[in-house]
Design a protein around this motif. Structure first.
Motif, PDB file in Angstrom:
ATOM      1  N   PRO A 126       5.540 -65.350 -42.853  1.00  0.00           N
ATOM      2  CA  PRO A 126       5.408 -66.434 -43.833  1.00  0.00           C
ATOM      3  C   PRO A 126       4.320 -66.083 -44.855  1.00  0.00           C
ATOM      4  O   PRO A 126       3.329 -65.457 -44.520  1.00  0.00           O
ATOM      5  CB  PRO A 126       4.974 -67.634 -42.992  1.00  0.00           C
ATOM      6  CG  PRO A 126       5.201 -67.266 -41.575  1.00  0.00           C
ATOM      7  CD  PRO A 126       5.254 -65.770 -41.492  1.00  0.00           C
ATOM      8  N   GLY A 127       4.537 -66.474 -46.097  1.00  0.00           N
ATOM      9  CA  GLY A 127       3.558 -66.219 -47.151  1.00  0.00           C
ATOM     10  C   GLY A 127       3.713 -64.882 -47.840  1.00  0.00           C
ATOM     11  O   GLY A 127       2.884 -64.515 -48.678  1.00  0.00           O
ATOM     12  N   ALA A 128       4.774 -64.125 -47.501  1.00  0.00           N
ATOM     13  CA  ALA A 128       4.995 -62.829 -48.152  1.00  0.00           C
ATOM     14  C   ALA A 128       5.159 -63.047 -49.659  1.00  0.00           C
ATOM     15  O   ALA A 128       5.831 -63.976 -50.103  1.00  0.00           O
ATOM     16  CB  ALA A 128       6.221 -62.142 -47.576  1.00  0.00           C
ATOM     17  N   ILE A 129       4.539 -62.192 -50.442  1.00  0.00           N
ATOM     18  CA  ILE A 129       4.503 -62.359 -51.898  1.00  0.00           C
ATOM     19  C   ILE A 129       5.709 -61.703 -52.564  1.00  0.00           C
ATOM     20  O   ILE A 129       5.995 -60.528 -52.350  1.00  0.00           O
ATOM     21  CB  ILE A 129       3.187 -61.791 -52.469  1.00  0.00           C
ATOM     22  CG1 ILE A 129       2.019 -62.632 -51.944  1.00  0.00           C
ATOM     23  CG2 ILE A 129       3.211 -61.767 -53.990  1.00  0.00           C
ATOM     24  CD1 ILE A 129       0.668 -62.181 -52.393  1.00  0.00           C
ATOM     25  N   VAL A 130       6.391 -62.498 -53.377  1.00  0.00           N
ATOM     26  CA  VAL A 130       7.562 -62.036 -54.118  1.00  0.00           C
ATOM     27  C   VAL A 130       7.100 -61.354 -55.402  1.00  0.00           C
ATOM     28  O   VAL A 130       6.271 -61.879 -56.131  1.00  0.00           O
ATOM     29  CB  VAL A 130       8.495 -63.224 -54.459  1.00  0.00           C
ATOM     30  CG1 VAL A 130       9.662 -62.765 -55.321  1.00  0.00           C
ATOM     31  CG2 VAL A 130       8.993 -63.891 -53.188  1.00  0.00           C
ATOM     32  N   GLY A 131       7.672 -60.180 -55.659  1.00  0.00           N
ATOM     33  CA  GLY A 131       7.311 -59.447 -56.861  1.00  0.00           C
ATOM     34  C   GLY A 131       8.433 -59.352 -57.872  1.00  0.00           C
ATOM     35  O   GLY A 131       8.244 -58.833 -58.961  1.00  0.00           O
ATOM     36  N   GLY A 132       9.620 -59.858 -57.514  1.00  0.00           N
ATOM     37  CA  GLY A 132      10.757 -59.798 -58.423  1.00  0.00           C
ATOM     38  C   GLY A 132      12.035 -60.081 -57.667  1.00  0.00           C
ATOM     39  O   GLY A 132      11.999 -60.600 -56.548  1.00  0.00           O
ATOM     40  N   VAL A 154       6.264 -57.514 -52.100  1.00  0.00           N
ATOM     41  CA  VAL A 154       5.238 -56.497 -52.294  1.00  0.00           C
ATOM     42  C   VAL A 154       4.957 -55.828 -50.948  1.00  0.00           C
ATOM     43  O   VAL A 154       4.720 -56.502 -49.943  1.00  0.00           O
ATOM     44  CB  VAL A 154       3.942 -57.124 -52.853  1.00  0.00           C
ATOM     45  CG1 VAL A 154       2.847 -56.074 -52.991  1.00  0.00           C
ATOM     46  CG2 VAL A 154       4.212 -57.810 -54.191  1.00  0.00           C
ATOM     47  N   CYS A 155       4.971 -54.497 -50.935  1.00  0.00           N
ATOM     48  CA  CYS A 155       4.663 -53.747 -49.710  1.00  0.00           C
ATOM     49  C   CYS A 155       3.747 -52.576 -50.075  1.00  0.00           C
ATOM     50  O   CYS A 155       3.516 -52.289 -51.246  1.00  0.00           O
ATOM     51  CB  CYS A 155       5.944 -53.235 -49.050  1.00  0.00           C
ATOM     52  SG  CYS A 155       6.897 -52.055 -50.045  1.00  0.00           S
ATOM     53  N   ASN A 156       3.220 -51.918 -49.056  1.00  0.00           N
ATOM     54  CA  ASN A 156       2.547 -50.642 -49.255  1.00  0.00           C
ATOM     55  C   ASN A 156       2.768 -49.770 -48.037  1.00  0.00           C
ATOM     56  O   ASN A 156       3.050 -50.270 -46.945  1.00  0.00           O
ATOM     57  CB  ASN A 156       1.069 -50.770 -49.648  1.00  0.00           C
ATOM     58  CG  ASN A 156       0.155 -51.199 -48.534  1.00  0.00           C
ATOM     59  OD1 ASN A 156       0.568 -51.443 -47.401  1.00  0.00           O
ATOM     60  ND2 ASN A 156      -1.121 -51.323 -48.830  1.00  0.00           N
ATOM     61  N   ALA A 157       2.697 -48.471 -48.252  1.00  0.00           N
ATOM     62  CA  ALA A 157       2.996 -47.515 -47.186  1.00  0.00           C
ATOM     63  C   ALA A 157       2.236 -46.220 -47.446  1.00  0.00           C
ATOM     64  O   ALA A 157       1.794 -45.960 -48.560  1.00  0.00           O
ATOM     65  CB  ALA A 157       4.496 -47.247 -47.137  1.00  0.00           C
ATOM     66  N   VAL A 158       2.127 -45.423 -46.399  1.00  0.00           N
ATOM     67  CA  VAL A 158       1.462 -44.124 -46.508  1.00  0.00           C
ATOM     68  C   VAL A 158       2.489 -43.051 -46.847  1.00  0.00           C
ATOM     69  O   VAL A 158       3.511 -42.911 -46.168  1.00  0.00           O
ATOM     70  CB  VAL A 158       0.723 -43.763 -45.194  1.00  0.00           C
ATOM     71  CG1 VAL A 158       0.129 -42.363 -45.287  1.00  0.00           C
ATOM     72  CG2 VAL A 158      -0.345 -44.789 -44.880  1.00  0.00           C
ATOM     73  N   VAL A 159       2.201 -42.320 -47.927  1.00  0.00           N
ATOM     74  CA  VAL A 159       3.009 -41.176 -48.343  1.00  0.00           C
ATOM     75  C   VAL A 159       2.035 -40.037 -48.613  1.00  0.00           C
ATOM     76  O   VAL A 159       1.092 -40.195 -49.386  1.00  0.00           O
ATOM     77  CB  VAL A 159       3.829 -41.491 -49.609  1.00  0.00           C
ATOM     78  CG1 VAL A 159       4.581 -40.259 -50.082  1.00  0.00           C
ATOM     79  CG2 VAL A 159       4.784 -42.643 -49.370  1.00  0.00           C
ATOM     80  N   ALA A 160       2.237 -38.916 -47.948  1.00  0.00           N
ATOM     81  CA  ALA A 160       1.372 -37.740 -48.121  1.00  0.00           C
ATOM     82  C   ALA A 160      -0.109 -38.097 -47.914  1.00  0.00           C
ATOM     83  O   ALA A 160      -0.971 -37.637 -48.644  1.00  0.00           O
ATOM     84  CB  ALA A 160       1.595 -37.096 -49.481  1.00  0.00           C
ATOM     85  N   GLY A 161      -0.380 -38.970 -46.948  1.00  0.00           N
ATOM     86  CA  GLY A 161      -1.750 -39.351 -46.617  1.00  0.00           C
ATOM     87  C   GLY A 161      -2.389 -40.343 -47.577  1.00  0.00           C
ATOM     88  O   GLY A 161      -3.584 -40.601 -47.494  1.00  0.00           O
TER      89      GLY A 161
END
Length: 167
Positions: free
Chosen positions: A108-114, A126-133
């Protein structure tokens, strides 16, 4: 007249995302500030780091990373990374990053970006993840169950990621 107004607002969302910034803040505790050429407003959300802070940005449809030094908002789409001089930067009063549960329930409360831009208008979060450290902000759609991040000219799919939650 009402019908014309609704059609006009729908077109404004599809073209600029401007209505999204006016409607969502009152409900969700966050807002999108218009920016261009690397501008980062006060209280902008840091979504990652790659030699400098990367901020969460949106084009009104896609979510990606603002790289201030390069003066661009980069968004992932159909396997590629696209750069924009004009964008919106996410500003949130109180937030945290949360990993999705193993069954991929959206907290709940996840932010919509489009939205996905299709007829059904599926929300893009909106998410974030690790790519190449490196932590990189991007977009998440429930139907795909991955976080798409823009990195080195490509759209990268990542299965282990966080979503941004407004408190």
């Amino acid at each position: 007249m009402k019908k014309q107004l609704i059609i006009g607002l729908t077109l404004a969302v599809m073209v600029t995302g401007a209505v999204m910034t006016a409607i969502q803040p009152a409900v969700a505790g966050y807002r999108w500030k218009t920016g261009r050429n690397g501008y980062v407003p006060p209280q902008a959300v840091v979504g990652g780091f790659d030699g400098e802070n990367l901020y969460v940005c949106s084009t009104g449809v896609a979510v990606g990373k603002l790289v201030p030094r390069q003066k661009k908002c980069y968004v992932p789409y159909k396997g590629s990374e696209f750069a924009y001089d004009k964008y919106q930067v996410l500003v949130v009063d109180s937030f945290h990053w949360a990993p999705l549960t193993s069954d991929l329930d959206l907290p709940p409360g996840a932010i919509v970006g489009g939205t996905d831009g299709k007829k059904d208008g599926e929300p893009i979060y909106v998410c974030n993840a690790v790519v190449a450290g490196k932590w990189i902000p991007g977009k998440y759609s429930v139907s795909h169950n991955v976080c798409y991040v823009p990195y080195k000219g490509k759209e990268i799919e990542v299965k282990n990621f966080n979503v941004l939650i407004s408190r």
